[in-house]
Design a protein around this motif. Structure first.
Motif, mmCIF file in Angstrom:
data_model
loop_
_atom_site.group_PDB
_atom_site.id
_atom_site.type_symbol
_atom_site.label_atom_id
_atom_site.label_comp_id
_atom_site.label_asym_id
_atom_site.label_seq_id
_atom_site.Cartn_x
_atom_site.Cartn_y
_atom_site.Cartn_z
ATOM 1 N N TYR A 142 0.857 -1.193 0.000
ATOM 2 C CA TYR A 142 0.000 0.000 0.000
ATOM 3 C C TYR A 142 0.886 1.234 0.000
ATOM 4 C CZ TYR A 142 -3.466 -3.490 1.173
ATOM 5 O OH TYR A 142 -4.270 -4.602 1.134
ATOM 6 N N ARG A 190 -0.688 2.023 -13.640
ATOM 7 C CA ARG A 190 -2.035 1.576 -13.318
ATOM 8 C C ARG A 190 -2.221 0.167 -13.891
ATOM 9 N NH1 ARG A 190 -6.778 1.471 -15.974
ATOM 10 N NH2 ARG A 190 -5.732 2.135 -17.870
ATOM 11 N N ASN A 222 -1.598 -4.514 -4.755
ATOM 12 C CA ASN A 222 -2.415 -5.141 -3.710
ATOM 13 C C ASN A 222 -3.731 -5.758 -4.204
ATOM 14 O OD1 ASN A 222 -4.069 -2.861 -4.140
ATOM 15 N ND2 ASN A 222 -2.753 -1.682 -2.763
ATOM 16 N N GLU A 269 -6.252 -4.311 -5.111
ATOM 17 C CA GLU A 269 -7.401 -3.542 -4.624
ATOM 18 C C GLU A 269 -7.484 -2.177 -5.311
ATOM 19 O OE1 GLU A 269 -6.821 -3.477 -0.352
ATOM 20 O OE2 GLU A 269 -6.672 -5.672 -0.367
ATOM 21 N N ASP A 270 -6.377 -1.418 -5.279
ATOM 22 C CA ASP A 270 -6.486 -0.024 -5.739
ATOM 23 C C ASP A 270 -5.951 0.208 -7.163
ATOM 24 O OD1 ASP A 270 -3.744 -0.083 -5.446
ATOM 25 O OD2 ASP A 270 -3.708 1.146 -3.630
ATOM 26 N N HIS A 271 -5.660 -0.882 -7.880
ATOM 27 C CA HIS A 271 -5.209 -0.806 -9.281
ATOM 28 C C HIS A 271 -3.860 -0.121 -9.467
ATOM 29 C CE1 HIS A 271 -9.057 -2.350 -10.502
ATOM 30 N NE2 HIS A 271 -9.645 -1.403 -9.787
ATOM 31 N N THR A 272 -3.115 0.117 -8.385
ATOM 32 C CA THR A 272 -1.779 0.680 -8.582
ATOM 33 C C THR A 272 -0.784 -0.462 -8.725
ATOM 34 O OG1 THR A 272 -1.224 0.708 -6.221
ATOM 35 C CG2 THR A 272 -2.309 2.677 -7.118
#
Lengths: 247, 460
Positions: A159, A169, A177, A179-182
Motif C-alpha cells: 500500500y 495503473r 495489492n 485492490e487499488d489498481h496501482t
C-alpha cells in the motif's frame, strides 16, 4: 537477492550498453560487505525467498544511509518483489511480525493469504510515459511505449503512502495489492515493482530509459543510439495482446 | 471383512479407466480422483498388503528417471507396483492401485514404488506409510505453482519429524537442502553423492537456491560446486557440513555420444558403470537407485547389469531415428535442469537445435527461468537453430541476448511445422537435438509420429 529469473534485467542492461559501445562494470554487493554507494550509477535489487529476505533486510539497514544518499544524488535503482518490499517503510508478515525497511519508498507491505500469480500488464504513469518517449530512440515510431508487461508472483500486498507515486495503473493482474489498481512505486530515479519476467528484456523502452538516466547523472543529458528492437517489440506486443484478451 | 465402500470405489475407478481406454484418452488421474471421493482411505487400505512396504521417490529433478531405474533393478527380485505412467499426485497413485487391483481389492505385488510430486509428499507419506523415502534435490521449479522451495522443505521437515524409526531415508548429500533433513529423522539415513572434485563438463554460471546454512543462517562455503547449489560444502560458523556418502561416484566421464561412465564406490568396494544416460544429473539418479536397491538386498552384479542396459524414460532423454535422421530429445523444465542439459550438449562440436518453450500449466506459466539459464554457452557451437512453442518469441529475445543469431524464419510457434521443416533440411550425418518443455515434449512425440509412424519408440 535474485531468486527469480531477474538476472535477465542485468543481462539486458549490460547488452544494450555494450551494443552501443558503452562500458559496464558489475559488482555484486553481498551481506556484510560495505557499500560505497557513490561509486555506482545503477542499482538492481531482486527478489528472494522469505528467509533470505530477512537476512538481507537486516544487512540493508546498515547500508541504508549511503544508498538513500545515492538515490537523492540521482542514481538509478530498479527493485523487484522482495527487493521492492525491503525498500519500503516496513513489511508485516502474516503472523504480525514487523520487518523494518529503509523507507526509500513511502509504502508498506502486509503479508496475505492470497498468492497473486499471473501475467501483469500495466499502463505506465503518464508523466513517466512522456519522459520515456523523449528518451527511447525508436527506429520504428509505431510501437506503443505506454505499457509494461511481466509476470507477478507475490502474496505481500503493498500500500502506497501519501508521498508515493505509483509506477503505473494495472490493466490486467493484481499489481501492488489487487485492490487499488496501482502497481509499483517511483521515488526520483528509484523504481519498485512486482514485474518479473524478466522485466527489462520484455520492455526495451523502459530498459533504455533506465540506462539513459544512469548515464545522465554522470554525463548530462544524452541521446542513446537506436537499436534494432523489432524482435523485442514483437515479443512484447504479442504478450500484451494475449494478456489483454484474456477473459 | 466386507468393505463395501472400497469395492465400490474400485469398481467406479475401473469403469472410468476402461471408458478412458475405449476413447483412447491418456488421462491417468481420473479413475483415482473419483475413487478417492468414494473411499478416501483407498490408498491406505490397498497399500497395506505389500509385504515389503512402499518406497517413495521425490525431488524437483530426476524423480521419474530414478523411479524407472529403481523399478528396473528391483523387478529382478520383487513384484513391483509402480506409477510408471508418470502421474505422481495422490490421485495418480490411486489410479495405479485400482488398475492393478482385483475387484475385491487384491493386488498381486509385494512392493510399492512411487514417484511423488514434491508438493504432495506429506500426503503420500500419510497414505502409504513408506519404509523407504529417497529425496533427490530441491531446486526452484515452477514457482508459479509451488511458491518457494523453502516452503516445500518446511513441509517435508514436518513430515519427516512424524516418521517412525523404521522408515529409512535415502538422501543426496550434495544438496545441503536435502542432507539437512537427516537432522529431523529418528530412523536410519543412507547417503549418496559425487565425491569427485573435478568433472569433464564445462563450468556453468548458475543460480544458487541455497546460499546460507539451513541450521544457523551463516553463509555456506563450497570447496566444490557440482551443479546449482549441489557440491561439497560446510557452514562458515556451525558444524553443519556435507556428510561422507555411503554410495558415491568417482571419476565420472561424459562422452559425446551422451553415454556416461563412473566408478561406483561404497566404503568397501568399487565397480565401474557404463550406461547410456547423459549428464551429471543422471549420476545422481543412478546413485539414488543403487542406494535403494542395495538396501533391498539386490546383488551388485544385477545392479550393474541393469544400469548398464537402462534406457531413459519417455522423452526425458530419448533417441529417435526418423527417415534416417538422428534425433535426440532432452526435456527441459527449470533452470537447474536446463543448465545441466546445456552443459551436457555443449561437449558436442556443432549443434543443430530445436528449442520449444510452452507456457501451459504443466510447463509453468511463468517463463522467467529462461533468463537464469546459460544459453550463452552454446553460442559458438550452433550450426542450425529453430525455436517453437507458445513463447517462442520470448525465447528468441533471450537467445538474442546470449549472442545467438536468429532470423525470423527460425521462429515458428507451430511445432509440427518446425519439425517437418527441420527434418527435411537436416543432413543425414547430423543429429538434431530437441529441447522441449513438458507439454512441448508431448507435442514433439506426436509430431514425430506423424512424420514417420514407424519411428522407433521407447514408448512408456
Amino acid at each position: 537477492m535474485n531468486t527469480y529469473g531477474d538476472n535477465g534485467n542485468i543481462i539486458t542492461i549490460v547488452k544494450r550498453c555494450q551494443w552501443r559501445g558503452i562500458d559496464v562494470k558489475i559488482s555484486n554487493v553481498s551481506i556484510g560487505q560495505p557499500l560505497s554507494a557513490s561509486d555506482f550509477d545503477f542499482f538492481f535489487f531482486g527478489g528472494g525467498q522469505d528467509k533470505t529476505q530477512i537476512i538481507v533486510g537486516k544487512d540493508l539497514i546498515q547500508k541504508a544511509k549511503k544508498l538513500i544518499a545515492a538515490i537523492n544524488n540521482k542514481a538509478v535503482l530498479l527493485s523487484i518483489c522482495g527487493g521492492y518490499q525491503l525498500l519500503q517503510n516496513y513489511f508485516k508478515t502474516k503472523e504480525g511480525e514487523i520487518i523494518n525497511g529503509i523507507s526509500l519508498f513511502d509504502a508498506y507491505t502486509a503479508g496475505s493469504k492470497e498468492r497473486m500469480i499471473q501475467d501483469l500488464l500495466i499502463e505506465i504513469d503518464p508523466e513517466l510515459q512522456n519522459e520515456i518517449k523523449n528518451v527511447y530512440p525508436a527506429i520504428e515510431q509505431s510501437n506503443c511505449l505506454t505499457n509494461l508487461i511481466g509476470f507477478e508472483n507475490h502474496s505481500g500486498k503493498t500500500y502506497l503512502g501519501k508521498n508515493s507515486k505509483a509506477l503505473g495503473r494495472v490493466i490486467k493482474g493484481a499489481g501492488n495489492n489487487n485492490e487499488d489498481h496501482t502497481e509499483g512505486a517511483v521515488y526520483k530515479n528509484a523504481f519498485g515493482c512486482y514485474l518479473h519476467g524478466s522485466l527489462l528484456p520484455k520492455n526495451s523502452h523502459f530498459a533504455d530509459y533506465l540506462i539513459s538516466k544512469a548515464l545522465e547523472r554522470r554525463y548530462g543529458p544524452i541521446k542513446l543510439k537506436p537499436l534494432d528492437d523489432s524482435l523485442e517489440w514483437k515479443a512484447h506486443n504479442w504478450m500484451v495482446d494475449r494478456v489483454r484478451n484474456q477473459g | 471383512m466386507i468393505d463395501i465402500k472400497l469395492y465400490f470405489a474400485i469398481l467406479i475407478g475401473k469403469i472410468i479407466s476402461y471408458t478412458i481406454k475405449i476413447f483412447r484418452g491418456g488421462a491417468t488421474s481420473a479413475p483415482g480422483l473419483y475413487a478417492l471421493k468414494i473411499d478416501p482411505l483407498l490408498i491406505k487400505k490397498l497399500s497395506k498388503q505389500f509385504k515389503y512396504g512402499s518406497i517413495l521417490i521425490s525431488g524437483t529433478n530426476g524423480k521419474t528417471t530414478t523411479s524407472r531405474i529403481t523399478a528396473d533393478i528391483l523387478s529382478s527380485k520383487y513384484k513391483i507396483i509402480h506409477n510408471r505412467q508418470g502421474s505422481n499426485l495422490i490421485r495418480g497413485i490411486a489410479s495405479t492401485l485400482i488398475q492393478q487391483s482385483s475387484f475385491w481389492g487384491k493386488i498381486n505385488s509385494n512392493l510399492g514404488l512411487w514417484e511423488i510430486d514434491e508438493a504432495v509428499l506429506p500426503e503420500a507419506v500419510y497414505n502409504l506409510r513408506p519404509k523407504f523415502i529417497a529425496l533427490m534435490n530441491l531446486f526452484r521449479d515452477q514457482l508459479d505453482r509451488y511458491g518457494e522451495i523453502d516452503h516445500i522443505r518446511e513441509k517435508w521437515i514436518k513430515t519427516i519429524k512424524s516418521l517412525k524409526e523404521d522408515t529409512q531415508l535415502v538422501l543426496n548429500v550434495d544438496d545441503p537442502g536435502i542432507s539437512i533433513l537427516a537432522q529431523y529423522h529418528k530412523g536410519k539415513n543412507i547417503y549418496f553423492g559425487i565425491n569427485s572434485k573435478k568433472i569433464n563438463l564445462p563450468k556453468i554460471l548458475q543460480v544458487v537456491d541455497v546460499k546460507h546454512c539451513l541450521m544457523c543462517g551463516s553463509s555456506l562455503i563450497y570447496s566444490t560446486f557440482l551443479s546449482a547449489h549441489m557440491g561439497h560444502y560446510k557452514c562458515s560458523k556451525c558444524n553443519f557440513k556435507r556428510k561422507n556418502p555411503d554410495f558415491f561416484a568417482e571419476n565420472p566421464v561424459f562422452k559425446t555420444d551422451f553415454s556416461t561412465s563412473f566408478d561406483l564406490c561404497n566404503q568397501s568396494d568399487h565397480f565401474q558403470l557404463n550406461y547410456s544416460l547423459p549428464g551429471l544429473y543422471n549420476i545422481y539418479n543412478v546413485l539414488g537407485s543403487i542406494a535403494i536397491a542395495n538396501i533391498l538386498k539386490i546383488n551388485s552384479q544385477t545392479i550393474i547389469t541393469k544400469i548398464n542396459n537402462f534406457t531413459a524414460a519417455f522423452g526425458r532423454f530419448q533417441k529417435v531415428r526418423i527417415k534416417d535422421k538422428k534425433i535426440i530429445i532432452f526435456l527441459i523444465k527449470n533452470p537447474a535442469g536446463a543448465n545441466e542439459v546445456i552443459r551436457t550438449i555443449s561437449i558436442k562440436k556443432t549443434i543443430n537445435l530445436l528449442i520449444i518453450l510452452n507456457d501451459k500449466i504443466a510447463d509453468g506459466k511463468d517463463i522467467s527461468w529462461i533468463w537464469d539459464t546459460n544459453w550463452e554457452m552454446l553460442s559458438t557451437k550452433i550450426k542450425n537453430i529453430y525455436l517453437g512453442g507458445t513463447r517462442a518469441l520470448d525465447l528468441a529475445v533471450r537467445l538474442k541476448y546470449s549472442n545467438i543469431n536468429l532470423s525470423n524464419k527460425d521462429i515458428y510457434k507451430d511445432i509440427n511445422y518446425s519439425i517437418n521443416n527441420l527434418i527435411s533440411s537436416l543432413n543425414n550425418k547430423d543429429t538434431l537435438l530437441i529441447l522441449p518443455t513438458y507439454t512441448a515434449m508431448l507435442e514433439v512425440q506426436k509430431a514425430l509420429f506423424n512424420v514417420d509412424t514407424k519411428a522407433k519408440w521407447h514408448n512408456q
